[in-house]
Write a protein that holds these residues in place. Structure first.
Motif, PDB file in Angstrom:
ATOM      1  N   ILE A   1     -13.891   4.220   5.498  1.00 50.36           N
ATOM      2  CA  ILE A   1     -14.014   3.353   6.670  1.00 50.36           C
ATOM      3  C   ILE A   1     -13.997   1.865   6.369  1.00 50.36           C
ATOM      4  CG2 ILE A   1     -15.274   5.129   7.945  1.00 50.36           C
ATOM      5  CD1 ILE A   1     -17.862   3.674   7.331  1.00 50.36           C
ATOM      6  N   GLU A   2     -14.268   1.446   5.128  1.00 53.53           N
ATOM      7  CA  GLU A   2     -14.403   0.007   4.862  1.00 53.53           C
ATOM      8  C   GLU A   2     -13.133  -0.768   5.153  1.00 53.53           C
ATOM      9  OE1 GLU A   2     -16.032  -1.417   1.278  1.00 53.53           O
ATOM     10  OE2 GLU A   2     -17.960  -0.406   1.507  1.00 53.53           O
ATOM     11  N   LYS A   3     -12.009  -0.324   4.598  1.00 56.62           N
ATOM     12  CA  LYS A   3     -10.777  -1.107   4.738  1.00 56.62           C
ATOM     13  C   LYS A   3     -10.142  -0.962   6.118  1.00 56.62           C
ATOM     14  CE  LYS A   3     -11.081  -2.786   0.634  1.00 56.62           C
ATOM     15  NZ  LYS A   3     -12.365  -2.166   0.281  1.00 56.62           N
ATOM     16  N   PRO A   4      -9.925   0.256   6.626  1.00 57.93           N
ATOM     17  CA  PRO A   4      -9.267   0.327   7.940  1.00 57.93           C
ATOM     18  C   PRO A   4     -10.152  -0.070   9.098  1.00 57.93           C
ATOM     19  CG  PRO A   4      -9.809   2.528   7.159  1.00 57.93           C
ATOM     20  CD  PRO A   4     -10.108   1.585   6.024  1.00 57.93           C
ATOM     21  N   ALA A   5     -11.494   0.109   8.978  1.00 61.66           N
ATOM     22  CA  ALA A   5     -12.380  -0.156  10.115  1.00 61.66           C
ATOM     23  C   ALA A   5     -13.251  -1.379   9.927  1.00 61.66           C
ATOM     24  CB  ALA A   5     -13.277   1.066  10.351  1.00 61.66           C
TER      25      ALA A   5
ATOM     26  N   ASN B   1      -4.533  -1.434   0.457  1.00 61.44           N
ATOM     27  CA  ASN B   1      -4.155  -2.213   1.637  1.00 61.44           C
ATOM     28  C   ASN B   1      -3.859  -3.665   1.267  1.00 61.44           C
ATOM     29  OD1 ASN B   1      -4.756  -0.443   4.221  1.00 61.44           O
ATOM     30  ND2 ASN B   1      -6.372  -0.020   2.736  1.00 61.44           N
ATOM     31  N   GLU B   2      -3.028  -4.289   2.053  1.00 61.51           N
ATOM     32  CA  GLU B   2      -2.694  -5.692   1.840  1.00 61.51           C
ATOM     33  C   GLU B   2      -3.946  -6.553   1.952  1.00 61.51           C
ATOM     34  OE1 GLU B   2       0.582  -9.005   3.371  1.00 61.51           O
ATOM     35  OE2 GLU B   2       0.387  -7.084   4.404  1.00 61.51           O
ATOM     36  N   GLY B   3      -4.141  -7.447   0.978  1.00 62.05           N
ATOM     37  CA  GLY B   3      -5.287  -8.339   0.977  1.00 62.05           C
ATOM     38  C   GLY B   3      -6.559  -7.741   0.412  1.00 62.05           C
ATOM     39  N   ALA B   4      -6.535  -6.472   0.049  1.00 62.26           N
ATOM     40  CA  ALA B   4      -7.733  -5.813  -0.470  1.00 62.26           C
ATOM     41  C   ALA B   4      -7.736  -5.851  -1.993  1.00 62.26           C
ATOM     42  CB  ALA B   4      -7.779  -4.370   0.003  1.00 62.26           C
ATOM     43  N   ASP B   5      -8.949  -5.982  -2.572  1.00 60.49           N
ATOM     44  CA  ASP B   5      -9.048  -5.974  -4.019  1.00 60.49           C
ATOM     45  C   ASP B   5      -9.423  -4.598  -4.562  1.00 60.49           C
ATOM     46  OD1 ASP B   5     -11.572  -5.927  -3.001  1.00 60.49           O
ATOM     47  OD2 ASP B   5     -12.342  -7.635  -4.143  1.00 60.49           O
TER      48      ASP B   5
ATOM     49  N   VAL C   1       6.727   0.690   1.499  1.00 57.78           N
ATOM     50  CA  VAL C   1       5.596   1.606   1.431  1.00 57.78           C
ATOM     51  C   VAL C   1       6.117   3.037   1.317  1.00 57.78           C
ATOM     52  CG1 VAL C   1       3.605   2.527   2.664  1.00 57.78           C
ATOM     53  CG2 VAL C   1       4.087   0.075   2.727  1.00 57.78           C
ATOM     54  N   VAL C   2       5.648   3.736   0.297  1.00 64.24           N
ATOM     55  CA  VAL C   2       6.108   5.102   0.056  1.00 64.24           C
ATOM     56  C   VAL C   2       4.978   5.893  -0.579  1.00 64.24           C
ATOM     57  CG1 VAL C   2       7.050   4.495  -2.219  1.00 64.24           C
ATOM     58  CG2 VAL C   2       7.934   6.505  -1.015  1.00 64.24           C
TER      59      VAL C   2
ATOM     60  N   ILE D   1      -2.148  11.760  -3.873  1.00 60.44           N
ATOM     61  CA  ILE D   1      -1.184  10.877  -3.197  1.00 60.44           C
ATOM     62  C   ILE D   1      -1.682   9.448  -3.312  1.00 60.44           C
ATOM     63  CG2 ILE D   1       0.008  10.348  -1.045  1.00 60.44           C
ATOM     64  CD1 ILE D   1      -0.605  13.207  -0.135  1.00 60.44           C
ATOM     65  N   PHE D   2      -0.798   8.559  -3.724  1.00 62.68           N
ATOM     66  CA  PHE D   2      -1.130   7.138  -3.778  1.00 62.68           C
ATOM     67  C   PHE D   2      -0.092   6.361  -2.970  1.00 62.68           C
ATOM     68  CE2 PHE D   2      -0.674   2.867  -5.595  1.00 62.68           C
ATOM     69  CZ  PHE D   2      -1.973   2.405  -5.435  1.00 62.68           C
ATOM     70  N   LYS D   3      -0.579   5.375  -2.201  1.00 62.47           N
ATOM     71  CA  LYS D   3       0.304   4.564  -1.364  1.00 62.47           C
ATOM     72  C   LYS D   3      -0.077   3.095  -1.530  1.00 62.47           C
ATOM     73  CE  LYS D   3       1.379   6.103   2.690  1.00 62.47           C
ATOM     74  NZ  LYS D   3       1.297   6.533   4.111  1.00 62.47           N
ATOM     75  N   ASP D   4       0.877   2.281  -1.955  1.00 64.81           N
ATOM     76  CA  ASP D   4       0.689   0.833  -2.055  1.00 64.81           C
ATOM     77  C   ASP D   4       1.202   0.210  -0.759  1.00 64.81           C
ATOM     78  OD1 ASP D   4       0.487  -1.824  -2.680  1.00 64.81           O
ATOM     79  OD2 ASP D   4       1.425  -1.655  -4.661  1.00 64.81           O
ATOM     80  N   LYS D   5       0.268  -0.238   0.098  1.00 66.95           N
ATOM     81  CA  LYS D   5       0.628  -0.706   1.428  1.00 66.95           C
ATOM     82  C   LYS D   5       0.868  -2.213   1.482  1.00 66.95           C
ATOM     83  CE  LYS D   5      -1.547   1.290   4.852  1.00 66.95           C
ATOM     84  NZ  LYS D   5      -2.623   1.810   5.731  1.00 66.95           N
ATOM     85  N   ARG D   6       1.067  -2.825   0.318  1.00 67.47           N
ATOM     86  CA  ARG D   6       1.346  -4.258   0.290  1.00 67.47           C
ATOM     87  C   ARG D   6       2.844  -4.548   0.387  1.00 67.47           C
ATOM     88  NH1 ARG D   6      -1.764  -5.596  -5.090  1.00 67.47           N
ATOM     89  NH2 ARG D   6      -0.565  -3.727  -5.646  1.00 67.47           N
TER      90      ARG D   6
END
Length: 359
Positions: A239-243, A158-162, A72-73, A113-118
């Motif tokens: 809020i959808e993905k983290p919460a 996020n991991e698992g998110a489409d 992740v970067v 800023i873009f972050k690929d958290k997979r």
């Protein structure tokens, strides 16, 4: 470390003007970015440096960038119409590689800023920016940094998110002062102050303030802010993905939040005035049976008509609680955002018990 301001007699001339146009700054073959400047100018008489049309561009696409790193970067895209440095002590810079100036002014900066958290997170704990400043070997003192009409767009997958989560600020004006690692100044136990305003999520005015003691090794700091007139659905990309919640309807009339944080945890309160609010609690996991054959899927788990109005008629305002343990492999911006999200969840009445039911 500390340096005394020197006089204005420079190494070559006290009336030297230099202008360079349309060039690329070499960053090395292994660099992940290209840096281009449209124009760079310097005046020794006025102790003034400026740069026009600055572009920091990644060499690789959004998803390719993370794949090359294998972890992740953050992938940054930066553009800057004009940067000005006022009252820069050029002799100090040239003779001792130390930086001292009255003001840096950033006009129309744009940061994406873009972050690929997979991918796996790096094991190291990202330092707070002021912690990096405190420990850097190069002397730096700026009385202030001013941002005019800035734009910030932060996006993560996020991991698992489409789909991605994102956060946007526009028309950003900010003042930060002082920015310094001057040893004499640090002996006086100073604080860094941030005062800013912006349009958040294309919808509402956000005022945001920070107070950060420079010498506190636990990185204790105070964050507070206000938001006015925000449709509840505008929060969904945040809020959808983290919460795992989605606002279906409602209006947020005003929000006031304040919390204190350090390296470990943030604690504070949120006062959020809203009406006609309906929130869906989402289930991030695949479908499974739960009690009496009820299916809970990866979509809507339940529609909560929690506290539809705050305050309710003839009642005191419900105060949300902010309490969030820092994820030590993530940076300060995520720390702040997730602390605020905790306050939102508490304000609308989503308890830890209801969240755990979806685990």
């Amino acid at each position: 470390m500390a340096y005394e301001l020197l006089d204005n007699t420079y190494l070559f001339s006290d009336a030297l003007t230099i202008v360079l146009k349309d060039f690329e700054v070499p960053l090395g073959d292994s660099a992940m970015y290209r840096l281009n400047l449209g124009e760079l100018g310097l005046s020794t008489r006025n102790q003034f440096v400026y740069a026009n049309n600055i572009q920091l561009t990644p060499k690789y696409g959004r998803y390719e960038f993370g794949a090359i790193k294998g972890e992740v970067v953050d992938r940054w895209e930066v553009s800057q119409r004009r940067l000005e440095i006022q009252d820069l002590n050029l002799r100090l810079l040239l003779s001792q590689q130390a930086i001292r100036a009255r003001e840096i002014r950033l006009k129309d900066p744009r940061l994406e800023i873009f972050k690929d958290k997979r991918y796996p997170f790096p094991f190291k704990r990202p330092k707070m920016p002021w912690e990096e400043l405190r420990n850097m070997s190069t002397y730096l003192h700026l009385d202030s940094v001013t941002v005019l009409n800035g734009y910030v767009f932060y996006e993560e997958h996020n991991e698992g998110a489409d789909t991605t989560s994102w956060f946007k600020l526009d028309e950003l004006d900010a003042t930060i002062k002082p920015i310094s690692n001057d040893s004499f100044l640090l002996m006086q136990d100073p604080e860094l102050y941030l005062n800013s305003s912006a349009i958040v999520m294309d919808e509402a005015l956000l005022n945001f303030r920070a107070s950060i003691p420079y010498t506190d090794t636990s990185n204790y700091h105070t964050i507070e802010g206000d938001v006015f007139e925000l449709p509840a659905h505008a929060l969904n990309p945040i809020i959808e993905k983290p919460a795992n919640i989605r606002a279906m309807s409602g209006n947020i009339l005003e929000v006031h939040f304040r919390f204190r944080a350090d390296n470990q945890i943030s604690r504070g309160k949120m006062r959020m005035r809203y009406n006609d609010l309906k929130v869906n609690l989402l289930n991030p996991k695949p479908q499974k049976k739960r009690g009496l054959g009820r299916l809970v899927g990866s979509g809507l788990a339940n529609t909560f008509v929690l506290h539809t109005d705050n305050p309710k008629r003839n009642r005191f305002m419900r105060v949300g609680r902010i309490e969030f343990e820092r994820e030590h492999n993530k940076g300060f911006l995520v720390y702040w955002i997730k602390s605020i999200v905790e306050g939102i969840k508490s304000s609308v009445g989503i308890s830890k018990k209801e969240e755990k039911e979806l685990e």
